[in-house]
Design a protein around this motif. Sequence first.
Motif, mmCIF file in Angstrom:
data_model
loop_
_atom_site.group_PDB
_atom_site.id
_atom_site.type_symbol
_atom_site.label_atom_id
_atom_site.label_comp_id
_atom_site.label_asym_id
_atom_site.label_seq_id
_atom_site.Cartn_x
_atom_site.Cartn_y
_atom_site.Cartn_z
ATOM 1 N N TYR A 161 0.843 5.583 -0.064
ATOM 2 C CA TYR A 161 -0.025 6.535 -0.039
ATOM 3 C C TYR A 161 0.794 7.996 0.241
ATOM 4 O O TYR A 161 1.836 7.944 0.712
ATOM 5 N N TYR A 209 -3.461 11.770 3.586
ATOM 6 C CA TYR A 209 -4.026 10.549 4.355
ATOM 7 C C TYR A 209 -3.485 11.012 5.996
ATOM 8 O O TYR A 209 -2.035 10.495 6.148
ATOM 9 N N PRO A 215 -4.032 6.064 9.024
ATOM 10 C CA PRO A 215 -3.793 5.028 7.977
ATOM 11 C C PRO A 215 -5.426 3.848 7.977
ATOM 12 O O PRO A 215 -5.975 4.099 8.785
ATOM 13 N N GLY A 216 -5.479 3.171 6.860
ATOM 14 C CA GLY A 216 -6.787 2.664 7.092
ATOM 15 C C GLY A 216 -6.393 1.362 7.812
ATOM 16 O O GLY A 216 -5.282 0.951 8.283
ATOM 17 N N TRP A 249 -9.126 2.990 3.617
ATOM 18 C CA TRP A 249 -8.270 4.384 3.792
ATOM 19 C C TRP A 249 -9.379 5.519 3.764
ATOM 20 O O TRP A 249 -9.107 6.307 4.355
ATOM 21 N N GLU A 250 -10.464 5.229 2.969
ATOM 22 C CA GLU A 250 -11.178 6.509 2.812
ATOM 23 C C GLU A 250 -12.023 6.685 4.116
ATOM 24 O O GLU A 250 -12.372 7.734 4.656
ATOM 25 N N GLU A 281 0.931 -1.323 0.156
ATOM 26 C CA GLU A 281 0.089 -0.049 -0.072
ATOM 27 C C GLU A 281 0.943 1.456 -0.047
ATOM 28 O O GLU A 281 1.741 1.335 0.808
ATOM 29 N N ARG A 290 -4.753 13.907 -1.883
ATOM 30 C CA ARG A 290 -4.552 12.482 -1.149
ATOM 31 C C ARG A 290 -4.519 11.616 -2.375
ATOM 32 O O ARG A 290 -5.089 11.638 -3.346
ATOM 33 N N TYR A 348 -3.900 6.822 -2.714
ATOM 34 C CA TYR A 348 -3.801 5.922 -2.449
ATOM 35 C C TYR A 348 -3.651 4.578 -3.549
ATOM 36 O O TYR A 348 -4.371 4.922 -4.501
#
Length: 330
Positions: free
Chosen positions: A274, A278, A281-282, A290-291, A272, A323, A325
């Motif tokens: 990014y 962000y 973190p997701g 992540w969103e 991942e 942002r 990802y």
Amino acid sequence: MLIEAFTEAKDPSAPHTNEDRLVILPGRAYAVIDGVTDRLGTRFDGMLSGQYAAMTVQRALEHLLSAPDGSDDPVAIVNALTAALAPVYEKHGMAERAQADWNFRISAALALVLVRRETVDVLLVGDSGVRINGNHTIRVEKDLDLITSLLRRQAWPVIGRKVSDPERHEQMSRQVTWHGTQQSLENVAGTLDADDMAVIESRAIAANLEALPHVSRADIENLVRGGIVNAQGGYQNNASLQLGYPCLDGFEVPQHMLKIEQFSCSDVRTIEIYSDGYFKPGNGFGVAAWEKAFAEAEREDPAKVLLYPSPKGSTASLWADDRAYLGVRF
């Protein structure tokens, strides 16, 4: 293989202003490129410098890694990207200004993952991040950014006592962060006076000395008083300074400032990548996770002065930053 990707501009109504870029070469390479926001409004071929830098790096990286004889050595890649950016200044008649003043440089951060036969290599130039297998994060934290973020945090309540409009509040906090506490009071006239600036400066220096005891007082004072525009440039790609940090800008990037890690292909299940838009973190793989984390951070601290200190915050119409990802599951 599953690939998920998402990017959004800080102004969702103007997607063409996004300074983040993605590179997806399945089975070969994956990258997030974050163009550095311009401070002076300089444009290159109609684009702000951050967009132009990100686009130039994206095209050069795709060309390099798609070529049959393209190098996949991380240091060689950085040198090639530097060489791709360097001619921009001559082309636009800015070579001397860019050499003398960082604010005229086009700059971008890069987080790159290279997939080889036996290994997965991670290269970081700047403050975007990579997470491997959902639990191993690779990122270069910049003390320099924390100093200007804490400056903004200390300015926030002082400004809040003078203005009630949220948009104006954010605008003035960025003015302090961008130009520092020693800027001309004409820039903040009608909102802040000399006493306000003195309070902000004193509190910001004290807060940074407490948070960063390993950083010299001189560097802290330099960044608090000069802000991003007047002080930060001297640290970019400067290996002789404690707060020096790497960035792709067409000038030499000291090799030891690069962050490079290598993993066995057999150990990597997910990648991942990014950008710093962000702030949280997701809690799992994929755009949705992540969103969700992004939305939580916006609810918890939209101004980015409490839980997620940043040189800039969000407003009702603008996010704090672009942002991006990019996730790959093997």
